[in-house]
Scaffold this active site. Structure first.
Site: not given
Length: 409
Positions: A123, A130, A196, A198, A230, A234, A237, A250, A254, A355
């Site tokens: 990834d 971002h 996420e 993607e 993904d 958080r 992480q 993570k 996925t 975000e």
């Protein structure tokens, strides 16, 4: 572009200029390869044997009888092109209709499966917006980008075994986390579950160990693209990622779309990159349009919360592939590499909840409700469209996932 004789397909997001591949089954029948045209799935193997295989080329019938795209991907670009030309011919030529039509099945009558076996999963972190947003959220008093970011496509190796087909529920993961007010780390379900949005790139033709792939050779190795979510814990992480980067935050899930759009279907979607400064090193240089004009839509519980544009991505897929192999690392059939979160310059174009909520501090509207992070029962749908060669837009496979509660220990 010739018009298909398949009723309802002409002018749809699954017209003859698209023809994505997937793997399907029906009750009591084995899983095998299918191609979507309109709201129908073409059963590939019996079509390939009509009048013999197309030309004197690859054994498509054998590859399409398999319960995955693996064998077809491994045949390489000449076979992919032969197959596409053959499919266009039989789906536009009226003389083929009587023989082909019995092998068209309603999409609603089939169950879609994982389309290919993921060999390795990498990834990237290719969006300037971002990466800058994340830097501003977590390092407000420093430069948002780290010194290496504009010089190379930053990425990490993920876990191939937890790449899931669209529609698979996502169980809230457990892990260690340590908030600013916590004296010691605690263990439990993630409290800041995120997504996420993607784009994923599916490798077909592999390479030998020690061989490098140039930016000009993307289409010789990458068969097509999938939508990709993904999922990210958080809080897990944030505690674990120093000094070696993402791991358990993570690796739990996925999600990818069950339809794989061939790179050939994106011929009209190539666009210039927004600009790279400083100029990348020679092995990362690209000639001509290297970005993709793909519109992404993020839906949470039936409400669109973001529309990220892939056209704003700083690093191109060809650059990601070149960097991935520049040290001689080999490619394998089924390798998957993700773009990283797609985010644009506007607040409504952010591809992660981190975000959208600006670091969990600003709840955003989801219909009559508000969210910062995902709650149990939430359903996320990612949708993608791109310009098609026929003048309309094609719809890449959507990615759906619903959050299930953490399992009791």
């Amino acid at each position: 572009m010739s018009q298909t004789w398949v009723e309802g397909a002409a002018g749809s997001p699954y017209d003859i200029d698209h023809l994505p591949y997937g793997v399907f089954d029906r009750p009591g029948e084995p899983a095998r390869v299918g191609v979507r045209i309109g709201d129908l799935v073409l059963d590939g193997a019996p079509v390939a044997t009509l009048g013999g295989d197309p030309g004197d080329g690859p054994d498509l019938a054998s590859a399409w009888r398999r319960p995955s795209l693996d064998a077809f991907l491994a045949l390489g670009r000449p076979a992919w092109e032969t197959a596409r030309d053959w499919l266009v011919e039989i789906l536009t030529g009226p003389e083929h209709r009587a023989a082909v039509e019995p092998h068209l099945l309603p999409v609603s009558s089939v169950t879609m499966r994982m389309p290919f076996t993921v060999a390795d999963y990498v990834d990237f972190y290719a969006s300037l917006e971002h990466a800058s947003n994340v830097g501003r959220i977590f390092r407000p008093d420093q430069e948002p980008l780290l010194p290496n970011w504009r010089h190379l496509p930053v990425g990490y190796h993920g876990r191939a075994g937890t790449v899931l087909p669209s529609g698979t529920p996502v169980v809230r993961p457990h892990g260690q986390r340590k908030g600013p007010a916590d004296a010691e780390p605690v263990f439990g379900p993630s409290q800041r579950l995120d997504i996420e949005a993607e784009l994923g790139f599916v490798v077909g033709a592999g390479t030998e160990l020690g061989e490098r792939v140039s930016t000009a050779d993307l289409a010789d190795h990458v068969f097509g693209v999938v939508g990709l979510n993904d999922w990210s814990a958080r809080d897990v992480q944030a505690w674990e990622y120093v000094p070696l980067g993402p791991f358990l935050g993570k690796s739990f899930a996925t999600s990818i779309s069950t339809w794989v759009t061939p790179l050939a279907a994106l011929a009209a979607a190539w666009t210039e990159l927004p600009g790279q400064d400083p100029a990348p090193l020679p092995y990362l240089a690209v000639d001509g349009p290297a970005g993709l004009d793909i519109a992404v839509e993020v839906e949470l519980n039936g409400h669109v919360v973001s529309r990220p544009p892939y056209s704003t991505m700083y690093w191109a897929p060809a650059q990601m592939l070149a960097h991935l192999t520049v040290n001689g690392a080999s490619l394998r059939t089924g390798d998957l590499f993700g773009s990283g979160t797609v985010s644009g310059p506007e607040p409504g174009q952010r591809g992660s909840l981190l975000e959208l909520s600006w670091g969990w501090r600003e709840p955003f509207a989801v219909g009559d409700a508000e969210r910062t992070a995902l709650e149990d029962g939430d359903e996320v749908v990612l949708r993608y469209t791109a310009p098609g060669s026929g003048g309309g837009r094609i719809a890449l496979g959507e990615v759906v996932g619903r959050v299930e509660p953490a399992r009791a220990w």
